[in-house]
Write a protein that holds these residues in place. Structure first.
Motif, short mmCIF file in Angstrom:
data_model
loop_
_atom_site.label_atom_id
_atom_site.label_comp_id
_atom_site.label_asym_id
_atom_site.label_seq_id
_atom_site.Cartn_x
_atom_site.Cartn_y
_atom_site.Cartn_z
N ALA A 143 0.81 -1.22 0.00
CA ALA A 143 0.00 0.00 0.00
C ALA A 143 0.85 1.26 0.00
O ALA A 143 0.38 2.32 -0.45
N ALA A 144 2.09 1.19 0.50
CA ALA A 144 2.95 2.38 0.57
C ALA A 144 4.39 1.96 0.79
O ALA A 144 4.66 0.89 1.33
N LEU A 145 5.32 2.83 0.35
CA LEU A 145 6.75 2.59 0.51
C LEU A 145 7.40 3.77 1.22
O LEU A 145 6.96 4.91 1.09
N ALA A 146 8.46 3.48 1.98
CA ALA A 146 9.28 4.53 2.59
C ALA A 146 10.67 3.97 2.82
O ALA A 146 10.82 2.83 3.25
N TRP A 147 11.69 4.78 2.52
CA TRP A 147 13.08 4.32 2.66
C TRP A 147 13.73 4.94 3.88
O TRP A 147 13.61 6.14 4.13
N GLN A 148 14.43 4.09 4.62
CA GLN A 148 15.20 4.52 5.78
C GLN A 148 16.68 4.32 5.46
O GLN A 148 17.13 3.21 5.19
N GLY A 149 17.46 5.42 5.47
CA GLY A 149 18.87 5.33 5.11
C GLY A 149 19.79 4.91 6.24
O GLY A 149 20.79 4.24 6.01
N GLU A 150 19.46 5.29 7.46
CA GLU A 150 20.29 4.98 8.63
C GLU A 150 19.43 4.39 9.74
O GLU A 150 18.26 4.74 9.87
#
Length: 399
Positions: A349-356
């Motif tokens: 349903a949704a995406l989100a990127w976490q870099g650290e």
């Protein structure tokens, strides 16, 4: 784990929108029915009461809302609403306004009928030689050609199919019948669904009438969409319009700018838009769009990580990586869920990127479950993991 910050406004279902002004000033916007609230540094922003802004987006509109940010301005796109810009003045001062497009964008040139203005400046009456206008044209732009010179105006009132009132925005050379004209491409009921920035241009795409068309602003002037100067000369920095030529009508679902051009996701496949020669910039006379893959994209915003774009396939059960491949000398789209199809079976349903501290792509599912994919492509690390939530009936609604 998770940290409790606050209940949403009225305990309503909300969508979370990132607003990153700089590396040291970042916000989360809580979007609910007709209202925005704002969060910073793990707290709701208050000024006596919670800081909130009245917006035109109803709860049913939020899932289709798209945005692109430049410094303290967030441009927003939705097919049911005129494009708007959200502006931050301070932590507690926010405003939203309809984008005041200058001289465009327009549909193709027409010369089958004529339009005659009653004057050359101020408020005028436009008279068409045949039925042309509709009640929904209020707010629509019109570009008129007299001789070799172009002028433009904005419709302010509808009289009948051959008469409207308009405000002249650039002085016309004559009040005679036009040699040609162009009607605005954006008007009530026909607004773009997608927005992004590409090579110093604010770029829009996918109106109901032209789902495969892309409109890009004048270079460095985001709200000016003039296709030429007043004399009709098309310069390299003029606004451009491009319609994808394909064997099927494939609505554009997302845009993502990168070093290899503008990645375009449509219902039936993925494309790239770039200059005809490597290393050059896109101009109205130097642009090409080619199909790269045929996966088909869902109407979900993708995530760009480095040179790769991670996007959700049309059925929303698979995740693909859109990336340049040296052997193929083009973009390819390998499946990231090939060995973990059971994790995304509930539909993304949704995406989100976490870099650290680790590179993780988080995925919210239709059923409220949470999954993640550790993504370290240069180390050839791709690993899926699921995260059951504690409590009764706990669900992830937005990321």
């Amino acid at each position: 784990g998770f940290r409790y910050i606050a209940n949403t406004r009225g305990d309503a279902v909300a969508r979370l929108i990132p607003f990153e002004f700089s590396t040291v000033q970042a916000y989360v916007i809580e979007a609910t029915d007709l209202k925005f609230r704002f969060y910073k540094e793990r707290a709701r922003i208050v000024s006596g009461t919670p800081v909130e802004l009245t917006v035109p987006y109803a709860a049913a509109d939020l899932a289709a809302l798209r945005w692109a940010q430049s410094a303290d301005v967030l441009y927003q796109a939705h097919q049911s609403h005129a494009p708007r810009n959200l502006t931050r003045t301070s932590h507690t001062s926010w405003s939203i306004a309809t984008v005041a497009f200058q001289d465009g964008p327009y549909l193709d040139v027409r010369s089958d009928i004529t339009i005659t203005p009653s004057g050359t400046s101020g408020s005028v009456t436009l008279t068409a030689s045949a039925a042309l206008f509709a009640a929904g044209d209020v707010g629509r732009l019109v570009r008129l050609k007299h001789g070799s010179a172009w002028s433009w105006c904005e419709i302010t009132a509808f009289t009948d199919t051959t008469h409207v009132t308009a405000t002249v925005k650039s002085t016309a050379t004559t009040a005679s019948a036009s040699a040609a004209f162009r009607l605005g491409a954006f008007y009530p009921g026909n607004y773009p669904a997608v927005v992004t920035f590409f090579e110093e241009r604010l770029t829009w795409a996918n109106t109901p009438a032209q789902p495969q068309t892309i409109w890009a602003s004048v270079s460095g002037d985001y709200e000016t969409m003039a296709p030429s100067d007043a004399g009709g000369t098309v310069a390299d920095d003029s606004a451009l319009t491009f319609t994808i030529s394909d064997d099927r009508v494939n609505a554009i679902r997302w845009l993502s700018a990168g070093a290899k051009g503008l990645a375009i996701g449509t219902v039936g496949g993925e494309f790239t838009m770039q200059a005809t020669s490597l290393g050059e910039v896109v101009t109205p006379s130097n642009v090409t769009v080619r199909r790269e893959t045929t996966r088909g994209s869902a109407a979900l915003a993708p995530v760009r990580i480095g040179s790769a774009v991670l996007f959700v396939q049309r059925a929303r059960r698979k995740l693909f990586e859109f990336v340049y491949n040296f052997e193929a000398d083009g973009q390819v789209a390998p499946e990231m869920t090939l060995l973990a199809g059971h994790v995304t079976r509930a539909k993304i349903a949704a995406l989100a990127w976490q870099g650290e501290p680790r590179s993780i792509l988080w995925c919210a599912m239709d059923d409220g479950t949470l999954a993640g994919m550790t993504y370290m492509r240069d180390q050839q690390v791709i690993g899926w993991h699921r995260h059951p939530l504690g409590g009764t009936g706990a669900k992830v609604l937005s990321l």
